[in-house]
Write a protein that holds these residues in place. Structure first.
Motif, short mmCIF file in Angstrom:
data_model
loop_
_atom_site.label_atom_id
_atom_site.label_comp_id
_atom_site.label_asym_id
_atom_site.label_seq_id
_atom_site.Cartn_x
_atom_site.Cartn_y
_atom_site.Cartn_z
N MET A 97 0.84 -1.17 0.00
CA MET A 97 0.00 0.00 0.00
C MET A 97 0.89 1.23 0.00
O MET A 97 1.82 1.34 0.80
N LEU A 98 0.61 2.15 -0.89
CA LEU A 98 1.34 3.41 -0.97
C LEU A 98 0.43 4.52 -0.46
O LEU A 98 -0.72 4.63 -0.87
N ILE A 99 0.97 5.34 0.44
CA ILE A 99 0.17 6.37 1.10
C ILE A 99 0.86 7.72 1.01
O ILE A 99 2.06 7.83 1.32
N GLU A 100 0.11 8.73 0.62
CA GLU A 100 0.61 10.11 0.67
C GLU A 100 0.44 10.63 2.09
O GLU A 100 -0.63 10.52 2.69
N HIS A 101 1.54 11.18 2.65
CA HIS A 101 1.53 11.70 4.02
C HIS A 101 2.24 13.05 4.03
O HIS A 101 3.34 13.17 3.48
N ARG A 102 1.60 14.06 4.61
CA ARG A 102 2.15 15.42 4.65
C ARG A 102 2.52 15.92 3.26
O ARG A 102 3.52 16.62 3.07
N GLY A 103 1.72 15.51 2.26
CA GLY A 103 1.92 15.95 0.89
C GLY A 103 3.04 15.23 0.15
O GLY A 103 3.33 15.57 -0.99
N GLN A 104 3.65 14.24 0.78
CA GLN A 104 4.77 13.50 0.17
C GLN A 104 4.31 12.09 -0.22
O GLN A 104 3.57 11.46 0.51
#
Length: 198
Positions: A1-8
């Motif tokens: 699973m790939l997750i965007e966190h804090r816009g990254q």
């Protein structure tokens, strides 16, 4: 699973493999031929995680990047099952065995071995080629190696390394209520995460 966190967003080269049950969250950059196996979690909380080439992260390994302590894994590194790399630098050709832990500000020098359930403490440097035995603790810069039965001697070194300041940004003696209030606020940023289409 790939997750965007804090816009990254994670960066995964074509030659890498990420198991379907693994998680890459935030500013995670994998090197060529990196392998992230089932259940492994790479979470760039507010600092980057960057791997070199030919890195293998085994099942249920946890790697956590911090703003003051981003994670760097060199080339040809093995992070074993259930190992924990939190804000540490792991230089080239390092073996991190099952259950080993590396804390913020730690550096494992080139060719070092951290054997099963060993600990490389905050702000400590394990010299290149050093072997940290099963269940032992390395503390200091350069690190001194302590067997688990030498707690009093270890504490004399460990207390100077500022674990609460390094890990929590708070002074020694802060209450658990204060620490966890700050931690709950910090990790609350995940409420805005976004799962990416693969």
């Amino acid at each position: 699973m790939l997750i965007e966190h804090r816009g990254q967003r994670p960066v995964v080269p074509e030659s890498a493999y990420v198991a379907p049950s693994a998680v890459l969250c935030g500013a995670v950059v994998l090197g060529e031929r990196a392998r992230v196996l089932h259940g492994a979690v790479l979470t760039a909380e507010d600092g980057e995680i960057r791997t070199g080439s030919d890195v293998v992260l085994m099942e249920h390994a946890l790697v956590r990047g911090r703003t003051a302590h981003p994670v760097t894994l060199g080339d040809a590194v093995l992070i074993g099952p259930h190992a924990h790399v939190n804000g540490a630098v792991v230089e080239d050709e390092v073996f991190v065995a099952t259950g080993a832990s590396l804390f913020p500000g730690a550096v494992a020098g080139t060719g070092a071995e951290l054997r099963i359930n060993s600990v490389l403490h905050v702000n400590s440097r394990l010299e290149p080629g050093a072997v940290l035995p099963i269940g032992w603790i390395a503390a200091g810069n350069p690190a001194e190696l302590f067997s688990p039965d030498r707690h009093d001697e270890l504490w004399e070194v460990q207390r100077t390394l500022d674990f609460p300041g390094t890990v929590y940004g708070m002074p020694r003696g802060a209450s658990m209520r204060e620490l966890m209030l700050r931690q709950a606020e910090f990790y609350g940023s995940h409420r805005d995460d976004r799962v990416l289409d693969e």
